[in-house]
Design an enzyme around this catalytic site. Structure first.
Site, mmCIF file in Angstrom:
data_model
loop_
_atom_site.group_PDB
_atom_site.id
_atom_site.type_symbol
_atom_site.label_atom_id
_atom_site.label_comp_id
_atom_site.label_asym_id
_atom_site.label_seq_id
_atom_site.Cartn_x
_atom_site.Cartn_y
_atom_site.Cartn_z
ATOM 1 N N THR A 1 1.645 4.876 -10.190
ATOM 2 C CA THR A 1 0.608 5.768 -10.709
ATOM 3 C C THR A 1 1.217 7.142 -10.924
ATOM 4 O OG1 THR A 1 -1.020 4.549 -9.398
ATOM 5 C CG2 THR A 1 -1.727 6.627 -10.376
ATOM 6 N N LYS B 1 5.227 -0.832 -3.763
ATOM 7 C CA LYS B 1 3.833 -0.651 -4.174
ATOM 8 C C LYS B 1 3.411 -1.909 -4.933
ATOM 9 C CE LYS B 1 0.890 3.216 -5.463
ATOM 10 N NZ LYS B 1 0.836 4.583 -6.016
ATOM 11 N N GLU C 1 1.168 6.202 7.274
ATOM 12 C CA GLU C 1 0.843 6.955 6.063
ATOM 13 C C GLU C 1 -0.653 7.279 6.076
ATOM 14 O OE1 GLU C 1 2.027 4.203 3.023
ATOM 15 O OE2 GLU C 1 0.433 2.766 3.484
#
Length: 268
Positions: free
Chosen positions: A28, A140, A173
């Site tokens: 992204t 990802k 995270e």
């Protein structure tokens, strides 16, 4: 707006392995002034992910041009790229898949990031732990159900983002961001060798700090290390950097690291 294999459309085959198995990866990117920020780094991320996932070859020149053209449609926005293994065969085997599917979408830039950078944010602790998976750690990939559940729990709190631990109780995270904290002159960030996403902004910050002679320790530590931290910041390629006012009821007043990173590491 959506483009699939270079054609503006929003329909994909039900046999595509992104639908069947979450078999693919994504990135992204921020679009600023019609330009895809860190385009080369996003391409590199996708290349590394497809290699890890043993996917067939992607025409990277074509994808790069498609991303550039998509970014030209807006002054400021969010560009998401999904690479699926494609369609072919039945069951888990992907040997019949020879042509990966390229999916590009363009959406508005989240306006709240601007205000969050000014006022700072709060972090809650998520009750959803991330499973350890060294084979996929850092990638990802399209299997995001843990993040979906983390986000669902976050929406029942008043916090802006959430701290996420793994199944061994180690900091990893946030729901959609990487984490850094400072104690005196040392900057820390979680070890992502077991779970989590190694974000582009995280990589940028680590490289930037090392270039400027700052000490960065990549550590496996429990939540309690944040209790006496001097400062906490989070980051991703869109934010790209946010100061944290409080995390799990611990309050932070310093913006020393945030100001340094804003000046030296966020000049995308």
């Amino acid at each position: 707006m959506f483009w699939i294999n270079g054609v503006e459309q929003n329909l994909i085959s039900a046999s595509d392995r992104s639908v069947q198995f979450g078999d693919g990866c994504f990135t992204t990117a921020r679009v600023s002034h019609g330009r895809v920020v860190w385009l080369d780094k996003h391409i590199l991320r996708l290349q590394q992910a497809t290699e890890r996932l043993l996917m067939p070859a992607v025409n990277w020149n074509t994808l790069t041009q498609e991303m550039v053209e998509a970014g030209n449609h807006t002054e400021e926005g969010v560009l998401k790229v999904i690479i699926s293994r494609g369609s072919g065969g039945r069951g888990y085997s992907g040997t019949a898949c020879q042509h990966p599917t390229r999916i590009i979408s363009l959406s508005d830039y989240p306006a709240h990031y601007h205000s969050w950078r000014e006022r700072g944010i709060s972090l809650a602790l998520s009750p959803v732990p991330l499973a350890r998976s060294p084979l996929l750690a850092g990638v990802k990939h399209l299997n995001r159900l843990e993040q979906v559940l983390i986000r669902a729990h976050l929406e029942h709190t008043t916090a802006d983002e959430t701290l996420v631990l793994d199944t061994e109780g180690m900091l990893v995270e946030c729901c959609a961001a990487n984490l850094f904290w400072r104690k005196n002159g040392v900057i820390f960030t979680p070890d992502l060798s077991q779970s989590g996403v190694d974000g582009i902004m995280r990589q940028q910050i680590i490289a930037c700090l090392m270039t400027h002679g700052r000490r960065v320790d990549i550590v496996a530590q429990p939540l309690s290390v944040l209790a006496d931290a001097d400062e906490v910041v989070i980051c991703n390629a869109l934010m790209p950097l946010l100061p944290v006012n409080c995390a799990n009821n611990w309050v932070y007043h310093s913006r020393q690291l945030f100001d340094f990173l804003s000046q030296h590491c966020c000049d995308a």
